[in-house]
Write an enzyme that holds these catalytic residues in place. Structure first.
Site, mmCIF file in Angstrom:
data_model
loop_
_atom_site.group_PDB
_atom_site.id
_atom_site.type_symbol
_atom_site.label_atom_id
_atom_site.label_comp_id
_atom_site.label_asym_id
_atom_site.label_seq_id
_atom_site.Cartn_x
_atom_site.Cartn_y
_atom_site.Cartn_z
ATOM 1 N N HIS A 59 14.327 70.755 36.032
ATOM 2 C CA HIS A 59 13.519 69.622 36.511
ATOM 3 C C HIS A 59 13.713 69.470 38.012
ATOM 4 O O HIS A 59 14.612 70.076 38.595
ATOM 5 C CB HIS A 59 13.860 68.319 35.765
ATOM 6 C CG HIS A 59 15.172 67.698 36.106
ATOM 7 N ND1 HIS A 59 16.374 68.175 35.634
ATOM 8 C CD2 HIS A 59 15.472 66.619 36.862
ATOM 9 C CE1 HIS A 59 17.356 67.402 36.081
ATOM 10 N NE2 HIS A 59 16.829 66.456 36.833
ATOM 11 N N HIS A 61 13.255 66.478 41.360
ATOM 12 C CA HIS A 61 12.996 65.123 41.832
ATOM 13 C C HIS A 61 12.358 65.248 43.210
ATOM 14 O O HIS A 61 12.778 66.076 44.021
ATOM 15 C CB HIS A 61 14.286 64.313 41.949
ATOM 16 C CG HIS A 61 14.974 64.087 40.648
ATOM 17 N ND1 HIS A 61 14.464 63.303 39.649
ATOM 18 C CD2 HIS A 61 16.154 64.556 40.180
ATOM 19 C CE1 HIS A 61 15.287 63.285 38.623
ATOM 20 N NE2 HIS A 61 16.326 64.054 38.919
ATOM 21 N N TYR A 149 19.434 73.810 46.702
ATOM 22 C CA TYR A 149 18.004 73.556 46.472
ATOM 23 C C TYR A 149 17.658 72.087 46.672
ATOM 24 O O TYR A 149 17.208 71.401 45.762
ATOM 25 C CB TYR A 149 17.611 74.032 45.078
ATOM 26 C CG TYR A 149 18.121 75.411 44.767
ATOM 27 C CD1 TYR A 149 17.681 76.518 45.505
ATOM 28 C CD2 TYR A 149 19.057 75.617 43.781
ATOM 29 C CE1 TYR A 149 18.163 77.788 45.237
ATOM 30 C CE2 TYR A 149 19.537 76.890 43.491
ATOM 31 C CZ TYR A 149 19.084 77.960 44.229
ATOM 32 O OH TYR A 149 19.568 79.213 43.958
#
Length: 179
Positions: A59, A61, A149
């Site tokens: 996932h 954000h 990342y």
């Protein structure tokens, strides 16, 4: 059919959580170069400002600010998902069913995403902290600076954060949202 209420504001700032359909996969970091290409292509066609981003294996954000006279964040998320999905090897593409096939989906992403409109500077600060601390919360690294990342490193270079930020995070950040 559910009626999802979205808070569309021209030029708004939004926090998003976007997740893979299969949360056991690591496609977002395994194919990080493909995700970066997809992100750049999305920005080219549908510009926005990246306030903060953190990509985890399954996932991501993102806090984006839309252009002044634009409120279409949904299109940007859709295009990003599509651009990334098209770049993945065929063996990564998910399970098909009639519903997904009819919509042209590859079965990689969850259909929906979590979105929250940022209300003020305090709300923005909490969400940025949450994004940057997320890899530590999930146990991927021991400290924020070790996660590659993330736009955290960009913000360190800009002098917004200290390189060792996140060593003593208050509980409020760790539990801002349930994932």
């Amino acid at each position: 059919m559910p009626n999802y209420r979205r808070d569309f504001v021209q030029g708004g700032v939004y926090f998003f959580t976007i997740a893979l359909q299969d949360r056991t996969k690591d496609f977002l970091v395994r194919y990080i170069d493909k995700l970066r290409e997809a992100y750049q292509e999305t920005l080219y066609h549908y510009p926005f400002e990246t306030i903060a981003i953190c990509i985890l294996p399954e996932h991501l954000h993102l806090i984006m600010q839309l252009p002044e006279k634009d409120n279409n964040f949904s299109r940007r998320i859709q295009v990003l998902k599509t651009n990334f999905s098209k770049r993945l090897p065929k063996e990564c593409q998910g399970n098909f069913n009639q519903s997904r096939e009819k919509r042209g989906e590859l079965g990689i992403w969850q259909r929906r995403f979590w979105e929250h409109r940022i209300k003020d500077d305090e709300d923005l600060s909490k969400h940025i902290d949450y994004i940057y601390y997320n890899p530590v919360k999930h146990g991927y690294v021991q400290n924020v600076k070790s996660w590659l990342y993330s736009s955290f490193h960009r913000d360190v270079e800009k002098g917004i954060f200290e390189k060792d930020w996140g060593s003593n995070i208050p509980i409020r950040i760790q539990n801002l949202y349930q994932e």
